[in-house]
Scaffold this motif. Structure first.
Motif, PDB file in Angstrom:
ATOM      1  N   LYS A  21      21.015  21.165  33.510  1.00 25.96           N
ATOM      2  CA  LYS A  21      20.465  20.122  32.579  1.00 25.96           C
ATOM      3  C   LYS A  21      18.947  20.388  32.328  1.00 25.96           C
ATOM      4  CE  LYS A  21      19.754  15.020  32.433  1.00 25.96           C
ATOM      5  NZ  LYS A  21      19.927  13.770  33.172  1.00 25.96           N
ATOM      6  N   ALA A  23      15.236  19.076  30.989  1.00 33.90           N
ATOM      7  CA  ALA A  23      14.526  17.864  30.739  1.00 33.90           C
ATOM      8  C   ALA A  23      13.115  17.774  30.894  1.00 33.90           C
ATOM      9  CB  ALA A  23      15.042  16.548  31.696  1.00 33.90           C
ATOM     10  N   GLY A 144      20.783  18.742  27.309  1.00 30.79           N
ATOM     11  CA  GLY A 144      19.213  18.477  27.276  1.00 30.79           C
ATOM     12  C   GLY A 144      19.028  17.209  26.557  1.00 30.79           C
ATOM     13  N   PRO A 145      17.927  16.918  26.232  1.00 34.73           N
ATOM     14  CA  PRO A 145      17.237  15.633  25.667  1.00 34.73           C
ATOM     15  C   PRO A 145      18.034  15.363  24.384  1.00 34.73           C
ATOM     16  CG  PRO A 145      15.437  17.001  26.357  1.00 34.73           C
ATOM     17  CD  PRO A 145      16.687  17.615  26.637  1.00 34.73           C
TER      18      PRO A 145
END
Length: 214
Positions: A21, A23, A144-145
């Protein structure tokens, strides 16, 4: 860091995939969290890094995971070094410095690398080569975002990620929000003022008519 050299048959890349992930963290940092796919992958990695003994590999090349394997790997400096060598973040071609944090429960919590970049972060290139030195068939599912996704494998080791809209656009966004709020307030005031004027006009008209009748 070069290949770790265990025989490909000893790795198990065809089970659950790894995950990462991506971020943002403040203005200058990017956090990359890694989660293993199968617990036996931790055992394989521990053996390859020399954290676990080679005799853990069975005659057929398989391994049997034990909870102590994750504990030993999480505490090993070699694992932290491996993470920063196999996961990387670059900003405009410049490397961001990484610092590793490993969860107490490596299986459930994974490990994180916090990268500090030289400039405020907007778009960065994230590289992940986790476990592909054990077997080229290992894959990593990444997110991701704002719903961004990517799949890493031996043939696709890097991907670009938009972490934020960039430092130059953030103040503009703030101004836009403020302008929208001010415009809304002005509109509300104009509506209220219009209503009050209408009431005053209606009152004057009613008073004028009563005066004529009198």
């Amino acid at each position: 860091m070069g290949g770790l050299a265990p025989a490909p048959v000893s790795a198990h890349p065809f089970g659950a995939p790894q995950q990462i992930k991506v971020a943002g963290e403040g203005d200058h940092a990017v956090r990359v969290r890694w989660l293993v796919g199968g617990t036996d992958d931790l055992t394989q990695l521990g053996i390859a890094l020399g954290v676990l003994p080679q005799d853990r590999v069975l005659l057929d090349g398989a391994v049997i995971y034990e909870p102590a394997d994750a504990v030993a790997l999480a505490e090993a400096p070699a694992f932290a070094k491996y993470l920063t060598e196999r996961i990387a973040v670059k900003q405009g071609g410049r490397s961001c410095k990484g610092e590793v944090t490993v969860a107490d429960d490596l299986v459930a919590g994974g490990a994180e690398v916090l990268f500090t970049c030289p400039e405020p972060v907007s778009t960065v290139t994230v590289t992940s080569r986790m476990l592909t030195d054990l077997h080229e068939a290992y894959r990593t599912l990444a997110r991701g975002p704002r719903g961004q996704k990517a799949v890493y494998d031996a043939a696709h080791e890097s991907a670009d990620w938009t972490i934020s809209d960039g430092p130059s656009s953030r103040p503009a966004a703030t101004r836009t929000v403020a302008a929208t709020s001010s415009s809304s307030s002005a509109l509300q005031l104009s509506v209220v003022g219009g209503v009050l004027l209408a009431l005053v006009a209606a009152g004057a008209f009613w008073h004028h008519r009563r005066g004529r009748k009198a």
